[in-house]
Motif scaffolding. Structure first.
Motif, PDB file in Angstrom:
ATOM      1  N   ILE A 145     -44.304  65.999 -18.366  1.00 13.30           N
ATOM      2  CA  ILE A 145     -43.902  64.484 -17.296  1.00 13.30           C
ATOM      3  C   ILE A 145     -45.211  65.251 -16.148  1.00 13.30           C
ATOM      4  N   VAL A 146     -45.726  66.630 -16.284  1.00 14.87           N
ATOM      5  CA  VAL A 146     -46.039  66.609 -14.432  1.00 14.87           C
ATOM      6  C   VAL A 146     -46.770  67.572 -14.648  1.00 14.87           C
ATOM      7  N   GLY A 147     -47.296  67.078 -15.909  1.00 18.42           N
ATOM      8  CA  GLY A 147     -49.028  68.112 -16.312  1.00 18.42           C
ATOM      9  C   GLY A 147     -48.926  69.730 -15.842  1.00 18.42           C
ATOM     10  N   PRO A 148     -50.058  69.921 -16.272  1.00 18.74           N
ATOM     11  CA  PRO A 148     -50.061  71.621 -15.832  1.00 18.74           C
ATOM     12  C   PRO A 148     -50.403  72.516 -14.891  1.00 18.74           C
ATOM     13  N   VAL A 149     -50.210  71.197 -13.927  1.00 21.02           N
ATOM     14  CA  VAL A 149     -50.246  72.030 -12.419  1.00 21.02           C
ATOM     15  C   VAL A 149     -48.880  73.206 -12.283  1.00 21.02           C
ATOM     16  N   HIS A 150     -49.068  74.540 -11.953  1.00 18.01           N
ATOM     17  CA  HIS A 150     -47.958  75.362 -12.042  1.00 18.01           C
ATOM     18  C   HIS A 150     -47.272  74.810 -10.829  1.00 18.01           C
ATOM     19  N   ARG A 151     -47.125  74.817  -9.965  1.00 21.53           N
ATOM     20  CA  ARG A 151     -46.341  74.789  -8.572  1.00 21.53           C
ATOM     21  C   ARG A 151     -45.322  72.928  -8.910  1.00 21.53           C
ATOM     22  N   ARG A 152     -46.348  72.377  -8.855  1.00 22.62           N
ATOM     23  CA  ARG A 152     -45.173  70.803 -10.031  1.00 22.62           C
ATOM     24  C   ARG A 152     -44.052  71.829 -11.663  1.00 22.62           C
ATOM     25  N   GLN A 153     -45.263  71.676 -11.964  1.00 28.53           N
ATOM     26  CA  GLN A 153     -44.939  72.823 -13.952  1.00 28.53           C
ATOM     27  C   GLN A 153     -43.234  73.196 -12.848  1.00 28.53           C
ATOM     28  N   ILE A 154     -43.310  74.743 -12.597  1.00 27.96           N
ATOM     29  CA  ILE A 154     -42.803  75.661 -12.864  1.00 27.96           C
ATOM     30  C   ILE A 154     -41.712  74.935 -12.167  1.00 27.96           C
ATOM     31  N   PRO A 155     -40.880  74.626 -10.665  1.00 26.16           N
ATOM     32  CA  PRO A 155     -39.882  74.159 -11.021  1.00 26.16           C
ATOM     33  C   PRO A 155     -38.907  73.327 -11.259  1.00 26.16           C
ATOM     34  N   LEU A 156     -39.808  72.211 -12.007  1.00 23.91           N
ATOM     35  CA  LEU A 156     -39.325  70.782 -13.082  1.00 23.91           C
ATOM     36  C   LEU A 156     -38.323  71.816 -14.297  1.00 23.91           C
TER      37      LEU A 156
END
Length: 333
Positions: free
Chosen positions: A276-287
């Motif tokens: 959904i949000v790609g591999p950037v972990h600051r976005r991936q981890i919360p989702l």
């Protein structure tokens, strides 16, 4: 991309709220949504207050912490190893933590949550971390050959997982029938017996390690680019890999200490979030954390109600979904 992230965040937040309300409502004693709201503000009757505050809410909060820990652990392990199949339950980390906790509980003279002493309860997360670290060290050592091969890591992890589970099974043969059944349920991944005490023990540790992982999120992004590029960008690859590996193992152990071996939760959440949000972990981890929370709450609610009064471990319900997805990823790779 920002619009997509916003829509995904709003949708998952709403779904999580619905999952929490259903978990509070549905059970052997069903409570309507208006009565739930009345109880939460202190206007419910005695039975409703006891059911929600003493039984269902502690279980929900423990489930949320477990999901946060396992999904974040999955994100870390997949980033560190650059392997989409890396997950603490699959590669034997949860099994190592589980074996350590079973030994601790049995040493204390009981296998029933309601009878676990406060000292044993306090020690459970730390003992689980030690067991998980020993398991991770064995896996890392056996799979390391001029670097970590993703395929070798999975194969070694599955082998270590099977070996540790065999040891747990042999250990269970010396238990009484009641203790055997209880430990079997816990090892399968169950939230049975969750209480506020369990939440208070694991929540502070979970917050610490989740904060540390989020602080290292950019390092995870760089490691995803490969060792050569990461080294060129000034990252001490092996040092950072070991630090992040420790954080991921610790988070998996914290979850396993109170919920047993829930497999695939650290695989499903991170993968769906990454799509959904790609591999950037600051976005991936919360989702990924929110998605995993939804999955565990739905699975646990169905597990304790669908065959009531018999309760199926939530780990089995999650595995029913997780196994086909794991096979799909194996075939794709």
């Amino acid at each position: 991309m920002k619009k997509r992230i916003l829509i995904a965040s709003i949708m998952t937040s709403l779904l999580l709220l619905v999952a929490i309300l259903i978990a509070m409502s549905w059970g052997s004693y069903t409570i309507s949504f208006p009565n739930i709201l009345q109880t939460l503000i202190g206007n419910g009757n005695k039975l409703q207050s006891m059911t929600i505050w003493d039984i269902r809410l502690p279980r929900i909060f423990v489930a949320l912490v477990v999901a946060l820990c396992l999904s974040t652990s999955g994100c870390v392990l997949q980033g560190v190893t650059r392997n989409e199949l890396a997950e603490p339950g699959i590669i034997g980390i949860n099994a190592g933590a589980g074996l350590a906790v079973v030994l601790l509980i049995n040493y204390g003279g009981t296998n029933y949550y309601s009878q676990i002493g406060d000292l044993s309860l306090f020690l459970m997360p730390f003992v689980a971390i030690i067991g998980a670290l020993l398991s991770a060290m064995i896996i890392y050592r056996l799979s390391y050959k001029r670097g970590i091969s993703p395929t070798r890591l999975i194969l070694v992890g599955i082998g270590v997982n099977a070996g540790i589970n065999a040891i747990i099974t042999l250990y269970q043969l010396n238990m009484s029938k009641g203790d055997y059944n209880q430990v079997l349920t816990w090892i399968s991944g169950s939230l049975w017996g969750s209480s506020w005490k369990f939440f208070y023990v694991i929540a502070p540790l979970a917050i610490i390690f989740l904060g540390l992982v989020f602080w290292k999120a950019k390092t995870l992004d760089v490691l995803d680019l490969g060792d050569e590029i990461a080294t060129g960008l000034g990252v001490k690859v092996e040092k950072e890999r070991r630090i992040l590996m420790f954080y991921g193992v610790a988070l998996a152990a914290i979850a396993t200490a109170v919920a047993g071996n829930i497999t695939f939760l650290g695989l499903l959440g991170p993968h769906i979030a990454k799509k959904i949000v790609g591999p950037v972990h600051r976005r991936q981890i919360p989702l990924a954390a929110m998605i995993s929370c939804i999955i565990i709450l739905i699975a646990d609610t169905f597990s304790r109600n669908i065959f009531s009064p018999i309760e199926i471990p939530a780990g089995i319900t999650i595995a029913i979904v997780g196994v086909p997805y794991f096979v799909y990823l194996m075939m794709r790779e």
